[in-house]
Design a protein around this motif. Sequence first.
Motif, PDB file in Angstrom:
ATOM      1  N   SER A  98       0.896  -1.111  -0.032  1.00  0.00           N
ATOM      2  CA  SER A  98       0.200   0.073   0.115  1.00  0.00           C
ATOM      3  C   SER A  98       0.910   1.287  -0.150  1.00  0.00           C
ATOM      4  CB  SER A  98      -0.932   0.000   1.022  1.00  0.00           C
ATOM      5  OG  SER A  98      -0.072   0.183   2.320  1.00  0.00           O
ATOM      6  N   THR A 122       6.457  -0.432  -3.670  1.00  0.00           N
ATOM      7  CA  THR A 122       5.188  -0.396  -3.287  1.00  0.00           C
ATOM      8  C   THR A 122       4.305  -0.469  -4.613  1.00  0.00           C
ATOM      9  OG1 THR A 122       3.364   1.095  -2.432  1.00  0.00           O
ATOM     10  CG2 THR A 122       5.230   1.986  -3.541  1.00  0.00           C
ATOM     11  N   ASN A 123       3.033  -0.742  -4.626  1.00  0.00           N
ATOM     12  CA  ASN A 123       2.161  -0.803  -5.572  1.00  0.00           C
ATOM     13  C   ASN A 123       1.207   0.490  -5.899  1.00  0.00           C
ATOM     14  OD1 ASN A 123       1.041  -2.774  -7.838  1.00  0.00           O
ATOM     15  ND2 ASN A 123      -0.833  -2.795  -6.371  1.00  0.00           N
ATOM     16  N   VAL A 124       1.558   1.602  -5.180  1.00  0.00           N
ATOM     17  CA  VAL A 124       0.689   2.669  -5.299  1.00  0.00           C
ATOM     18  C   VAL A 124       1.653   3.870  -5.398  1.00  0.00           C
ATOM     19  CG1 VAL A 124      -0.901   3.995  -3.895  1.00  0.00           C
ATOM     20  CG2 VAL A 124      -0.855   1.892  -3.824  1.00  0.00           C
ATOM     21  N   ASP A 126       1.239   7.153  -5.728  1.00  0.00           N
ATOM     22  CA  ASP A 126       1.233   8.468  -5.158  1.00  0.00           C
ATOM     23  C   ASP A 126       1.166   8.128  -3.369  1.00  0.00           C
ATOM     24  OD1 ASP A 126      -1.236   7.156  -4.738  1.00  0.00           O
ATOM     25  OD2 ASP A 126      -2.392   9.085  -5.397  1.00  0.00           O
ATOM     26  N   SER A 127       1.679   6.931  -3.099  1.00  0.00           N
ATOM     27  CA  SER A 127       1.915   6.658  -1.652  1.00  0.00           C
ATOM     28  C   SER A 127       2.929   7.356  -0.901  1.00  0.00           C
ATOM     29  CB  SER A 127       1.735   5.069  -1.396  1.00  0.00           C
ATOM     30  OG  SER A 127       3.373   4.850  -1.715  1.00  0.00           O
ATOM     31  N   PRO A 143      -4.897  -2.667  -9.104  1.00  0.00           N
ATOM     32  CA  PRO A 143      -5.713  -2.595  -7.585  1.00  0.00           C
ATOM     33  C   PRO A 143      -5.785  -4.278  -7.284  1.00  0.00           C
ATOM     34  CG  PRO A 143      -6.779  -1.186  -9.369  1.00  0.00           C
ATOM     35  CD  PRO A 143      -5.638  -2.028 -10.143  1.00  0.00           C
ATOM     36  N   THR A 152       0.210  -8.533  -5.900  1.00  0.00           N
ATOM     37  CA  THR A 152       1.135  -7.543  -5.194  1.00  0.00           C
ATOM     38  C   THR A 152       2.200  -8.092  -4.690  1.00  0.00           C
ATOM     39  OG1 THR A 152      -0.047  -7.431  -3.056  1.00  0.00           O
ATOM     40  CG2 THR A 152      -0.784  -5.702  -4.710  1.00  0.00           C
TER      41      THR A 152
END
Length: 347
Positions: A98, A122-124, A126-127, A143, A152
């Motif tokens: 996340s 990470t997979n996000v 804009d995290s 997602p 993920t």
Amino acid sequence: MSSIVTVMADEIAEQPEAIRRTLDALLPLREELRGLFAGRRRVSFVARGSSDNAATYGRYLLEACAGVSAALAAPSIATHYRADLDLTDTLLVAVSQSGATTEIVECVDWARSHGAAIVSVTNVADSPLAKGADVALVTRAGPEVAVPATKTYLTQLVAMAVLADALGADLEQDLARVADEVAGAVRGAELVEPAVALLRDAAHVVVTGRGLCLGTALETALKIEETSLTPVRGYSYADLRHGPISVIEPSVVAVLVAASDGPMLEPMTALADDLRRRGARVVGIGGDTPFARTCDVHVPGPDLPEPVAPLGLVVPAQLLVEQLARARGHDPDNPRGLAKVTRTDSH
């Protein structure tokens, strides 16, 4: 096994394309990774949960194949002990699907203030973790809806392999074969059914692996425990040999994860034989023909060399986990009491 389709099963099936997208995105970042590591001597990984198992693979891969000293860092050293360490020779790799696990983000801030360079996985995009890194390895799993991490996690393994390749391992050609091997494993989902039948009514389950495959073994144990709501012990080969093996008995089903080559294959085959002589029933994932013959039930693994075999081996394990949860009457998509973002007390 029923034909019910779960979100977890769908996401397992999406993994070949997720691997291809992630390789396309991350391989061009190798020069940046080499530049960031220049003048530094060691890599430390910080993670929790499934990401910690991916980091375990990264640690072994860097040391065994890239000649780089690596270790798993304890997040509490930063968040609770607030240790004053000299990290000017360190590349910190922070891993969180996340990118929002507060404890891991705090570790990054602490490590940077002590001189470390930062890579995030990470997979996000804009995290907080991606934004706070010198180089962000943003996986392209898409997602993930099911609570148990599948695509993920696997794309995190891809990121670990890209990092190792950048720092001296020679993995690019083998990585190019991984997506096709994973696709083959997905098509062979029925091959895990005998293992599911053996595990369904098992009173006690242990899972073990060694070396580069240890992370996959620990991830398999974690996922069985999460989705089937039953205690499962994940051991390294050495830890199982040193004590716990003395309590192995006929009520135990042991799951052994092994690559099809490498220095750990022969010891894992000997362990399978030893466990059976002690009365346990053995499920083998991967390995070679002698390994398969030593197990009560065998699930084929990928045709990949040991350094990248964990990327393929985790897929039959995921298929086994999904089917086992359903066989035990549970919903693998939404295990009781779990959420997608790991929350650890940081105070």
